[in-house]
Design a protein around this motif. Sequence first.
Motif, PDB file in Angstrom:
ATOM      1  N   ARG A 291       0.829  -1.211   0.000  1.00 17.94           N
ATOM      2  CA  ARG A 291       0.000   0.000   0.000  1.00 17.94           C
ATOM      3  C   ARG A 291       0.856   1.251   0.000  1.00 17.94           C
ATOM      4  O   ARG A 291       0.527   2.252  -0.660  1.00 17.94           O
ATOM      5  N   GLU A 292       1.959   1.214   0.729  1.00 20.45           N
ATOM      6  CA  GLU A 292       2.861   2.361   0.765  1.00 20.45           C
ATOM      7  C   GLU A 292       3.456   2.651  -0.608  1.00 20.45           C
ATOM      8  O   GLU A 292       3.843   3.790  -0.896  1.00 20.45           O
ATOM      9  N   ALA A 293       3.515   1.621  -1.455  1.00 26.87           N
ATOM     10  CA  ALA A 293       4.041   1.787  -2.812  1.00 26.87           C
ATOM     11  C   ALA A 293       2.926   2.016  -3.829  1.00 26.87           C
ATOM     12  O   ALA A 293       3.178   2.011  -5.039  1.00 26.87           O
ATOM     13  N   GLY A 294       1.691   2.185  -3.345  1.00 24.02           N
ATOM     14  CA  GLY A 294       0.568   2.415  -4.239  1.00 24.02           C
ATOM     15  C   GLY A 294       0.035   1.167  -4.905  1.00 24.02           C
ATOM     16  O   GLY A 294      -0.630   1.239  -5.951  1.00 24.02           O
ATOM     17  N   LEU A 295       0.307   0.008  -4.322  1.00 22.65           N
ATOM     18  CA  LEU A 295      -0.131  -1.277  -4.877  1.00 22.65           C
ATOM     19  C   LEU A 295      -1.101  -1.952  -3.917  1.00 22.65           C
ATOM     20  O   LEU A 295      -1.033  -1.746  -2.699  1.00 22.65           O
ATOM     21  N   VAL A 296      -1.989  -2.778  -4.466  1.00 22.76           N
ATOM     22  CA  VAL A 296      -3.046  -3.385  -3.656  1.00 22.76           C
ATOM     23  C   VAL A 296      -2.996  -4.909  -3.774  1.00 22.76           C
ATOM     24  O   VAL A 296      -3.249  -5.477  -4.844  1.00 22.76           O
ATOM     25  N   LEU A 297      -2.653  -5.547  -2.684  1.00 19.49           N
ATOM     26  CA  LEU A 297      -2.788  -6.996  -2.567  1.00 19.49           C
ATOM     27  C   LEU A 297      -4.067  -7.246  -1.784  1.00 19.49           C
ATOM     28  O   LEU A 297      -4.115  -7.042  -0.568  1.00 19.49           O
ATOM     29  N   GLU A 298      -5.107  -7.660  -2.482  1.00 17.24           N
ATOM     30  CA  GLU A 298      -6.402  -7.814  -1.824  1.00 17.24           C
ATOM     31  C   GLU A 298      -6.385  -8.965  -0.835  1.00 17.24           C
ATOM     32  O   GLU A 298      -6.834  -8.842   0.299  1.00 17.24           O
ATOM     33  N   ARG A 299      -5.856 -10.097  -1.247  1.00 13.18           N
ATOM     34  CA  ARG A 299      -5.746 -11.234  -0.335  1.00 13.18           C
ATOM     35  C   ARG A 299      -4.840 -12.299  -0.959  1.00 13.18           C
ATOM     36  O   ARG A 299      -4.508 -12.239  -2.142  1.00 13.18           O
ATOM     37  N   VAL A 300      -4.450 -13.247  -0.129  1.00 11.56           N
ATOM     38  CA  VAL A 300      -3.696 -14.417  -0.577  1.00 11.56           C
ATOM     39  C   VAL A 300      -4.522 -15.649  -0.255  1.00 11.56           C
ATOM     40  O   VAL A 300      -4.895 -15.870   0.904  1.00 11.56           O
ATOM     41  N   GLU A 301      -4.845 -16.416  -1.273  1.00 12.65           N
ATOM     42  CA  GLU A 301      -5.584 -17.666  -1.108  1.00 12.65           C
ATOM     43  C   GLU A 301      -4.635 -18.829  -1.344  1.00 12.65           C
ATOM     44  O   GLU A 301      -3.878 -18.839  -2.321  1.00 12.65           O
ATOM     45  N   LEU A 302      -4.655 -19.806  -0.460  1.00 16.44           N
ATOM     46  CA  LEU A 302      -3.813 -20.986  -0.607  1.00 16.44           C
ATOM     47  C   LEU A 302      -4.614 -22.124  -1.216  1.00 16.44           C
ATOM     48  O   LEU A 302      -5.751 -22.388  -0.798  1.00 16.44           O
ATOM     49  N   ALA A 303      -4.025 -22.779  -2.215  1.00 14.57           N
ATOM     50  CA  ALA A 303      -4.716 -23.866  -2.912  1.00 14.57           C
ATOM     51  C   ALA A 303      -3.710 -24.948  -3.280  1.00 14.57           C
ATOM     52  O   ALA A 303      -2.570 -24.650  -3.650  1.00 14.57           O
ATOM     53  N   ALA A 304      -4.090 -26.192  -3.178  1.00 12.42           N
ATOM     54  CA  ALA A 304      -3.215 -27.300  -3.528  1.00 12.42           C
ATOM     55  C   ALA A 304      -3.059 -27.378  -5.042  1.00 12.42           C
ATOM     56  O   ALA A 304      -4.042 -27.363  -5.785  1.00 12.42           O
TER      57      ALA A 304
END
Length: 362
Positions: A291-304
């Motif tokens: 966010r400080e760099a102006g980027l958005v990681l909404e979430r991390v989903e883990l999947a096999a």
Amino acid sequence: MQALEIACDESGYEGEKLIDTTTDVFAHAGVRLGTDVASACLAELRRRIRSPATEYKATHLLREKHRAVLVWFLGPSSPLFRNAHVYLIDKVYFALGKLTDVMMSEPVAAGLAPDGRSRAASDALYRDGTSHDFLTAANTMMRARDRADVTGPVDSFFRVAGTLGGLDGDSTGGRTESRNGRRAEQRSGRTPGLTSGGDGPGNIPAMWQPLGRHGGRTTGQAGAFSGREKAVAFRQRMRDDPALSLLDPLTPAVMRAVARWGADGQPVTIVHDRQTMLPHERVARLQRELREAGLVLERVELAAAEFEARVQLADILAGTVRKIAQDQLHGCGDGELTTLVRPYIDGQSIWGDGRSWASLRS
């Protein structure tokens, strides 16, 4: 704005252990494909390879008998072409870069610090070579393992640095010990980042003095702390912050994936293979820094990967590109395959060897 889903997986990952690992290169792939297209791509791989394995891996495609399949998989007719990227980290260069950041600058999460003096120092160490003992001691000092022990790893590192000067290696003639403890044939006679013997490069002692090699204060800058004091201060921060990790290559890799696909504020969701090193606390830290760099990681989903076609393709891509890039690093690259991986390799990868990088990115 709806988040863009990027499926990711890595190859050559052993956490913060960068030295004495089974691979010299870490690779992290991001794939932007719909589930239907990804499933169709996997079905085509199965049709061509005809293995009964429930989950396909890079090793299937890297077998010589399946070279044609690998060429198709990486080539312009593949669904992955222009829809995937691979972020590479040369582990020894990364370790040396983090070391000089700790000693001479301020370490950052997203790769190496943009500090000219620190980068010049890590480039010199990598180019002219350091000893295996030096690399191992540096890696241990910066790892988050045994956080409660603040001074022990620092003392051990400076003892090795004082004895060896970070220079000497055992002469092995035309073959050298690989930077991560394996033997590799080198056109140049030694592996980048590791000396092949003798007294080592003469310019490093002068560069090393400002790092406080013997524990005193530096003389080049008024009020500057010695390298030892900076190293102790860094380990104190790790002791006090359980989520702080300096060496884990997964951190800059995930951040780069978001930056690569999430330009102009496009939110990104990372669908990643199951990974214990992405707990909620670390993901939250990544989100704040992005966010400080102006980027958005909404979430991390883990999947096999076995049940998520997009992640399985990311796993295969990371493994194949890592092996091809590592062969190029070792001086035994395959010209055809190197040409095929160029469109995938992220230009912001962390790589120290100029010769191999020119081949991988030209």
